[in-house]
Design an enzyme around this catalytic site. Structure first.
Site, mmCIF file in Angstrom:
data_model
loop_
_atom_site.group_PDB
_atom_site.id
_atom_site.type_symbol
_atom_site.label_atom_id
_atom_site.label_comp_id
_atom_site.label_asym_id
_atom_site.label_seq_id
_atom_site.Cartn_x
_atom_site.Cartn_y
_atom_site.Cartn_z
ATOM 1 C CB THR A 111 93.217 43.452 61.698
ATOM 2 O OG1 THR A 111 93.477 42.748 60.473
ATOM 3 C CG2 THR A 111 91.800 43.159 62.142
ATOM 4 C CB VAL A 112 91.260 48.423 63.885
ATOM 5 C CG1 VAL A 112 90.934 49.177 65.173
ATOM 6 C CG2 VAL A 112 92.262 49.209 63.065
ATOM 7 C CG ASP A 152 95.834 58.735 53.293
ATOM 8 O OD1 ASP A 152 95.305 59.174 52.253
ATOM 9 O OD2 ASP A 152 95.676 57.561 53.675
ATOM 10 C CE LYS A 168 96.245 50.317 61.008
ATOM 11 N NZ LYS A 168 96.093 51.557 60.240
ATOM 12 C CB SER A 211 90.606 43.902 58.484
ATOM 13 O OG SER A 211 89.674 43.430 57.523
ATOM 14 N N GLY A 212 92.051 46.046 56.836
ATOM 15 C CA GLY A 212 92.445 46.602 55.557
ATOM 16 C C GLY A 212 93.835 46.154 55.202
ATOM 17 N N GLY A 213 94.351 46.724 54.115
ATOM 18 C CA GLY A 213 95.674 46.323 53.654
ATOM 19 C C GLY A 213 96.780 46.682 54.616
#
Length: 577
Positions: free
Chosen positions: A38-39, A148, A54, A33-35
């Site tokens: 969530t995967v 990115d 995701k 998970s991240g900002g």
């Protein structure tokens, strides 16, 4: 492991509750998970196939313009098909939150491997980077910039295959305010200088990021670090990084040069596209292997010479013989003239003669040193000649300065002289192939010369894409011999020149034509849409940069007519319907 986020963190107790389903997928477990969401690992309810699902934060759906950006970017990413790009399956909305599903890659991220091992051997770095170049070329040909690229977005399968993920996510997750005000999108350690200024990202921006990724793979650290993201961004814009070879001496200087060029501050100083960069990377192992083979042969030759020297007379014996010979010659001359003066008697003394001889040699040596330039001066003179247009000046630089320097001190001068010798070899090969223009060109002397001349004729006619395609195909046929290495360097230079001549937006009107065809189709003007699709196939079927556009035209043509466009290129429009 699967498709990843840069700021994923391990699962905590609070994360143990999993949604039972997301869209048509049963949720098996959480991957990270991240900002930006969530995967999860999901299993399709009907096909039982696994995918990375995701789920985006529900708050994002309320941001102005998010839904439009999401639909647009997801539609574009679905068109990307490449063995080194994570495939996007589907997207939708579930209980107010948006999600999309991707190919599940069983392996680890490049960031994971770097954290575990620190650095990666340079040959593996080249292998990984060539695979990433393939992914970037496919995306750039489709008009998509990654924005990115970083180690956490590169997945390594168990078979060593690299797959790039999260294409366009920076644009998807950019808030409307951030985009309008020219905000910064990307990750600080791998961000190009133009992105750091809030400018529009281009394909050269992705190549800069790849250069930063290569740097961290080779050295174990990014090119720039700092206490804050702003500090790192400022360094990308204004600071100079330590060269890779300074930190890791065993890295070939050819690879060091490639990384430095990728990390150039100015976009125009980087490689024109990912394909040209991949060619430069592929030739490095061949050059290193050839150099090591030559050094091995040279060492064997030196060893043989030393063995022969061991059975030759000793140096002390030679010195004695030489001294006796000089003394006897002087004595014979003095006897012939029957000298009787003090001067003649003085010169008849052996030690006086030796002193005179040593004094003479000393004077000659001093004069020689005064008039002989240092090795640094020789190198500078060679560099000055290389600043002139290719021609006799370059040939003189090679013969009079660079080759003598390598003979004098190979270890000291080969790294600095070799790049110039490579340029001169390309010039000499080009001179051999093309020579001077004449009214009637002689017949090609080899198949290589014939292919290159054909490409040059296409270039002269303005058919740049065909010329570049022919050279690219020929490059893939070359081996690792010294002759093929010279040809490789020439082809890379010519491909780069042609790429720079091609306008970056040259296919924009083809994309606009596809949009017009869609409009005609919606308005019921099917024949006009078919004419456009057929024309795109006819004009751009052999253009490597237009593969995705031609595929789109063929697919739309087939859906509208039920006829495969392949093989209908020479039929009139009326017959092809």
């Amino acid at each position: 492991m699967s498709t990843s986020e840069s700021d994923f963190h391990p699962e905590t107790e609070a994360d143990r509750e999993l949604p039972a389903t997301i869209g048509p997928y049963f949720i098996e477990r959480k991957l990270g998970s991240g900002g930006m969401g969530t995967v999860y690992l999901g299993r399709h309810q009907e096909t039982d196939e696994f995918a990375a699902v995701k789920l985006l934060p529900a708050s994002m759906a309320r941001e102005a313009g998010f839904v439009a950006r999401f639909d647009r970017e997801i539609a574009a990413m679905k068109q990307l098909t490449n063995p080194h790009i994570v495939e996007l399956y589907e997207n939708g909305e579930d209980l107010g939150s948006y999600f999309y599903t991707m190919e599940f890659v069983d392996g680890e991220t490049l960031a994971d491997r770097l954290e575990r091992e620190g650095r990666i051997p340079w040959r593996e770095v080249i292998d990984y980077s060539v695979q990433v170049c393939s992914a970037l070329k496919a995306a750039h040909n489709a008009g998509i910039i990654h924005r990115d690229l970083k180690p956490s977005n590169l997945l390594i399968g168990k078979d060593g295959t690299i797959k790039l993920t999260d294409f366009g996510v920076a644009q998807v997750f950019a808030s409307g305010k951030l985009t309008v005000t020219g905000g910064i999108l990307g990750t600080a350690e791998y961000m190009s200088p133009e992105q750091a200024q809030g400018k529009r990202a281009t394909k050269q921006s992705d190549l800069y990021s790849l250069g930063a990724v290569m740097y961290v793979m080779l050295t174990g650290r990014p090119p720039f670090t700092g206490k804050t993201a702003l500090d790192i961004i400022q360094k990308h814009r204004f600071s100079q990084f330590d060269s890779v070879k300074r930190l890791v001496p065993e890295v070939p200087f050819w690879l060091d040069e490639v990384v430095c060029q990728c990390l150039s501050k100015k976009q125009e100083d980087r490689y024109p596209d990912a394909y040209v960069l991949s060619l430069r990377l592929k030739e490095i192992p061949k050059k290193v292997d050839l150099k090591e083979q030559q050094e091995s042969e040279y060492s064997e030759l030196v060893g043989t010479a030393e063995t022969m020297a061991d059975v030759a007379p000793g140096a002390s014996l030679g010195d004695e013989v030489g001294g006796t010979l000089v003394r006897d010659l002087f004595r014979a001359q003095m006897d012939a003239e029957k000298p009787d003066s003090k001067l003649h008697r003085l010169l008849d003394n052996t030690w006086v003669l030796v002193g005179v001889l040593l004094l003479t040699c000393g004077l000659v040596y001093v004069l020689f040193r005064i008039n002989t330039p240092s090795q640094e001066q020789l190198f500078q003179r060679g560099e000055d000649l290389m600043d002139r247009p290719a021609g006799l000046a370059w040939e003189a630089a090679k013969k009079d300065y660079f080759l003598p320097l390598i003979e004098a001190d190979r270890e000291r001068w080969e790294p600095e002289v070799t790049p110039y010798l490579d340029q001169i070899e390309i010039y000499e090969l080009r001179k051999t192939l093309f020579g001077k223009a004449t009214k009637q060109q002689p017949a090609p002397k080899s198949e290589a010369e014939a292919i290159i001349l054909q490409a040059m004729e296409l270039r002269r006619q303005g058919r740049l894409a065909e010329a570049r395609s022919k050279l690219m195909a020929f490059y893939e046929l070359l081996g690792s011999s010294e002759e093929d290495q010279n040809l490789s360097a020439l082809l890379i230079q010519m491909i780069s020149e042609i790429t720079n001549e091609m306008p970056p937006d040259r296919l924009d009107y083809v994309r606009a034509a596809l949009e017009r065809a869609d409009t005609f189709l919606q308005e019921g003007q099917v024949e006009r849409a078919i004419a456009i699709w057929f024309s795109i196939k006819k004009l751009y079927d052999s253009d490597p940069d237009a593969v995705e556009l031609v595929d789109q035209a063929e697919l739309k043509y087939f859906k509208a007519t039920g006829v495969q466009l392949l093989g209908k290129e020479d039929l009139p429009i009326s017959d092809a319907k």
